[in-house]
Design a protein around this motif. Structure first.
Motif, short mmCIF file in Angstrom:
data_model
loop_
_atom_site.label_atom_id
_atom_site.label_comp_id
_atom_site.label_asym_id
_atom_site.label_seq_id
_atom_site.Cartn_x
_atom_site.Cartn_y
_atom_site.Cartn_z
N VAL A 76 -10.91 -1.93 -11.19
CA VAL A 76 -10.10 -3.11 -11.52
C VAL A 76 -8.95 -3.13 -10.52
O VAL A 76 -8.12 -2.22 -10.50
N ARG A 77 -8.94 -4.12 -9.65
CA ARG A 77 -7.93 -4.17 -8.58
C ARG A 77 -7.71 -5.62 -8.18
O ARG A 77 -8.44 -6.52 -8.64
N GLY A 78 -6.74 -5.85 -7.30
CA GLY A 78 -6.34 -7.22 -6.97
C GLY A 78 -7.40 -8.00 -6.22
O GLY A 78 -8.25 -7.43 -5.50
N PHE A 116 -11.81 4.44 -15.36
CA PHE A 116 -11.04 3.46 -14.58
C PHE A 116 -10.07 4.23 -13.70
O PHE A 116 -9.77 5.38 -13.96
N ARG A 117 -9.55 3.54 -12.69
CA ARG A 117 -8.55 4.22 -11.85
C ARG A 117 -7.55 3.21 -11.30
O ARG A 117 -7.85 2.02 -11.14
N PHE A 118 -6.34 3.71 -11.04
CA PHE A 118 -5.34 2.93 -10.33
C PHE A 118 -5.02 3.75 -9.09
O PHE A 118 -4.77 4.95 -9.19
N ALA A 119 -5.08 3.10 -7.90
CA ALA A 119 -5.06 3.88 -6.65
C ALA A 119 -4.03 3.35 -5.64
O ALA A 119 -4.40 2.77 -4.63
N PRO A 120 -2.75 3.55 -5.91
CA PRO A 120 -1.73 3.02 -4.99
C PRO A 120 -1.56 3.88 -3.74
O PRO A 120 -1.93 5.05 -3.72
N SER A 121 -1.02 3.26 -2.71
CA SER A 121 -0.68 3.99 -1.48
C SER A 121 0.83 4.17 -1.42
O SER A 121 1.57 3.19 -1.56
N PRO A 122 1.28 5.40 -1.20
CA PRO A 122 2.74 5.64 -1.19
C PRO A 122 3.37 5.28 0.16
O PRO A 122 4.00 6.11 0.81
N SER A 130 -12.71 6.68 2.47
CA SER A 130 -12.17 7.56 1.42
C SER A 130 -12.25 6.92 0.04
O SER A 130 -12.45 7.61 -0.95
N VAL A 131 -12.11 5.59 -0.01
CA VAL A 131 -12.14 4.95 -1.32
C VAL A 131 -13.54 5.06 -1.94
O VAL A 131 -13.67 5.37 -3.13
N VAL A 132 -14.60 4.86 -1.15
CA VAL A 132 -15.94 4.96 -1.77
C VAL A 132 -16.29 6.41 -2.11
O VAL A 132 -16.91 6.68 -3.14
N ILE A 142 -3.71 8.92 -5.47
CA ILE A 142 -2.72 8.62 -4.43
C ILE A 142 -3.46 8.46 -3.11
O ILE A 142 -4.05 9.42 -2.60
N GLU A 143 -3.42 7.27 -2.55
CA GLU A 143 -4.17 6.97 -1.32
C GLU A 143 -3.23 7.11 -0.13
O GLU A 143 -2.63 6.13 0.35
N ASP A 144 -3.11 8.37 0.32
CA ASP A 144 -2.09 8.68 1.33
C ASP A 144 -2.71 9.22 2.62
O ASP A 144 -2.18 10.17 3.21
N ASP A 170 -7.07 -9.56 -3.66
CA ASP A 170 -6.96 -9.40 -2.20
C ASP A 170 -7.99 -8.41 -1.66
O ASP A 170 -8.22 -8.35 -0.45
N LEU A 171 -8.61 -7.61 -2.54
CA LEU A 171 -9.62 -6.66 -2.08
C LEU A 171 -11.05 -7.12 -2.39
O LEU A 171 -12.01 -6.37 -2.19
N PHE A 172 -11.17 -8.37 -2.86
CA PHE A 172 -12.50 -8.90 -3.23
C PHE A 172 -13.49 -8.76 -2.06
O PHE A 172 -14.57 -8.20 -2.22
N SER A 183 -10.82 6.65 6.87
CA SER A 183 -10.27 5.29 6.82
C SER A 183 -10.18 4.92 5.34
O SER A 183 -10.73 5.61 4.49
N TYR A 184 -9.51 3.79 5.06
CA TYR A 184 -9.42 3.33 3.68
C TYR A 184 -10.81 3.21 3.05
O TYR A 184 -11.07 3.75 1.97
N HIS A 185 -11.73 2.50 3.75
CA HIS A 185 -13.04 2.23 3.15
C HIS A 185 -13.82 3.52 2.86
O HIS A 185 -14.42 3.67 1.80
#
Ligand code: GLU
Length: 291
Positions: free
Chosen positions: A223-225, A6-12, A209-211, A42-44, A227-229, A205-207
């Motif tokens: 597992v995320r909010g 699992f991961r938690f990936a916030p942006s600072p 780097s995230v994949v 860290i999604e920076d 809003d990203l569905f 871009s976000y998309h």
């Protein structure tokens, strides 16, 4: 057997709030339930909006909440070369094209169309779809503009990417926090139009780097909010064209503010740092978010 991850990936780019606390602690709980690893990422990539102060704040707030994660933490700003390599593959496969229209050009183009009485289509976030007119530029014209130094972003040619699929595109969405039952959800990347894969000022871009990161880090459960569905549609298409494995998804409820609206990073009273310094305990935070 694959190790569950699992991961938690916030942006600072702001302070964490109660919504982040919910997402982080839910990831921790669900990972613990199945004996999985928990990563913090860290999604920076946006080096203009992300700051070392906000990043330090993330570590401090998460530690205070009782979150533990594996070291070293992956920081996206240290991996631009890897995203660039993926982008180069997509360029070679002609799945992306240089998009020269500035925001002003896009606005002007769309308002001109709307003046003529035609509603311009919007993406699931309500943003007008990119008018993909650069797609029709000849190779010569494209090269000339690039050689002149006209700024451009790389956009995904969604129609081209979809035409290479040999099956339907969908994803596994878990039904609830037990992660026991799941549905297949049809992905509709076309609803987003030709999204940006590398910005004018940032080589990703976000998309993208995230994949890339979810695959490189072996993430099996995202597992995320909620809003990203809808963003998942785009990410599934990218996973497909880049030949990446597909994780399972659970888009959790959002923690809303007292006004019933989604929390934002500017809402100081629901910020974790303000709550902590105001004397709220981690236990009380858990109660506030129902965990
Ligand atoms: N970095 C994103 C954010 O802070 C989350 C990305 C994700 O979970 O896929 O909103």
């Amino acid at each position: 057997m694959t190790l569950l991850t699992f991961r938690f990936a916030p942006s600072p780019n702001g302070e964490l709030h109660l919504g982040h606390a919910y997402s982080a602690l839910l990831n921790q709980q669900l990972a613990a339930n199945v004996g999985a690893r928990l990563l913090l990422r860290i999604e920076d990539i946006d080096t203009t909006r992300c700051t070392p102060e906000f990043e330090t704040g993330i570590y401090r707030d998460l530690e205070w909440l009782g979150l533990r994660w594996e070291e070293p933490v992956r920081r996206q700003s240290e991996h631009f070369d890897e995203y660039r390599a993926a982008l180069d593959r997509l360029i070679a496969e002609e799945l992306v094209y240089p998009a020269f229209m500035s925001r002003g050009d896009i606005r002007a183009f769309i308002s001109e169309r709307e003046r003529r009485g035609r509603d311009w289509p919007r993406d699931p976030d309500g943003v007008p779809i990119y008018p993909a007119i650069d797609k029709t530029l000849s190779l010569k014209e494209r090269e000339a503009r690039m050689a002149e130094g006209t700024p451009f972003a790389w956009r995904l040619d969604v129609a081209a990417a979809l035409s290479r699929l040999d099956h339907d595109l969908s994803w596994t969405e878990f039904g609830d926090t037990t992660l026991s039952a799941a549905n297949r959800v049809e992905a509709r990347p076309q609803d987003w139009g030709d999204i940006i894969l590398a910005r004018r000022d940032i080589p990703t871009s976000y998309h993208l780097s995230v994949v890339m990161d979810d695959a490189l880090q072996g993430v099996t459960h995202i597992v995320r909010g909620m809003d990203l569905f809808h963003a998942t549609s785009v990410q599934r298409l990218l996973q497909n064209v880049l030949g990446l494995p597909q994780p399972g998804y659970f888009h959790h409820k959002l923690i809303l503010g007292p006004d019933g609206r989604k929390l934002s990073k500017s809402l100081k009273d629901t910020g974790l740092a303000a709550l902590r310094t105001g004397g709220t305990s981690p236990e009380e935070i858990r109660q506030m978010i129902g965990l």
